[in-house]
Design a protein around this motif. Structure first.
Motif, PDB file in Angstrom:
ATOM      1  N   GLU A 263       0.905  -0.972  -0.098  1.00 44.18           N
ATOM      2  CA  GLU A 263       0.038  -0.054   0.077  1.00 44.18           C
ATOM      3  C   GLU A 263       1.013   1.211   0.086  1.00 44.18           C
ATOM      4  O   GLU A 263       1.788   1.216   0.917  1.00 44.18           O
ATOM      5  N   TYR A 264       0.640   2.173  -0.706  1.00 46.64           N
ATOM      6  CA  TYR A 264       1.317   3.496  -0.614  1.00 46.64           C
ATOM      7  C   TYR A 264       0.458   4.534  -0.239  1.00 46.64           C
ATOM      8  O   TYR A 264      -0.898   4.468  -0.458  1.00 46.64           O
TER       9      TYR A 264
ATOM     10  N   GLY B 215      -7.449   2.547  -0.938  1.00 45.75           N
ATOM     11  CA  GLY B 215      -7.558   2.316  -2.375  1.00 45.75           C
ATOM     12  C   GLY B 215      -8.835   3.313  -2.952  1.00 45.75           C
ATOM     13  O   GLY B 215      -9.027   3.607  -4.063  1.00 45.75           O
TER      14      GLY B 215
ATOM     15  N   ASN C 280      -7.658   9.062  -2.711  1.00 40.64           N
ATOM     16  CA  ASN C 280      -6.794   9.505  -3.539  1.00 40.64           C
ATOM     17  C   ASN C 280      -5.334   9.137  -2.828  1.00 40.64           C
ATOM     18  O   ASN C 280      -4.218   9.257  -3.318  1.00 40.64           O
TER      19      ASN C 280
ATOM     20  N   HIS D 234      -4.286   6.719  -1.035  1.00 41.71           N
ATOM     21  CA  HIS D 234      -3.850   5.455  -0.925  1.00 41.71           C
ATOM     22  C   HIS D 234      -4.038   4.464  -2.146  1.00 41.71           C
ATOM     23  O   HIS D 234      -4.815   4.993  -3.008  1.00 41.71           O
ATOM     24  N   GLU D 235      -3.177   3.555  -2.401  1.00 45.26           N
ATOM     25  CA  GLU D 235      -2.864   3.026  -3.653  1.00 45.26           C
ATOM     26  C   GLU D 235      -2.506   1.361  -3.295  1.00 45.26           C
ATOM     27  O   GLU D 235      -1.234   1.288  -2.757  1.00 45.26           O
TER      28      GLU D 235
ATOM     29  N   GLY E 205       3.037  -0.916 -10.374  1.00 47.44           N
ATOM     30  CA  GLY E 205       3.614   0.291 -10.092  1.00 47.44           C
ATOM     31  C   GLY E 205       5.229   0.495 -10.056  1.00 47.44           C
ATOM     32  O   GLY E 205       5.747   1.598  -9.941  1.00 47.44           O
TER      33      GLY E 205
END
Length: 115
Positions: A8-9, A48, A51, A53-54, A72
């Motif tokens: 997770e980013y 997710g 914006n 969290h990815e 990614g």
């Protein structure tokens, strides 16, 4: 069985001085993914969904140095003519591109889209 892993980013965490990239996985044979990061934020819903969290999945492939390759990641690829190409790993049409086209000995992770 393939080990299912995610990272997770979290740009919100990065802004607040915590690490921006967090990793988690599912152990072989389990039906539930065990996150080491919180997959749910009370104020924002599932990770997710906002914006900041990815979620990115592990491709199941390691690069030439043994580093795990995730969605990614920015990778250098050595094509059949020996030339270097740079690409971003994406999940498209049921596979991780461009990882599925190259042997791991010709792939090198050089960063990710958040660096």
């Amino acid at each position: 069985m393939k080990t299912i892993k995610f990272r997770e980013y979290d740009s919100y965490g990065l802004i607040n001085g915590r690490s921006g990239m967090k990793y988690s996985n599912r152990l072989d044979g389990q039906t539930v993914t065990k996150f080491t990061f919180a997959p749910y934020h009370e104020s924002q819903g599932w990770v997710g969904s906002e914006n900041d969290h990815e979620l990115m999945q592990y491709t199941g492939v390691n690069d030439q140095d043994g580093q795990e390759i995730y969605e990614g990641d920015v990778v250098d690829l050595i094509n059949k003519t020996g030339e270097k190409e740079r690409a971003i790993v994406k999940f498209e049409h049921g596979c991780f591109t461009p990882v599925f086209k190259f042997p791991s000995a010709r792939i090198k992770v050089v960063g990710n889209v958040f660096q």
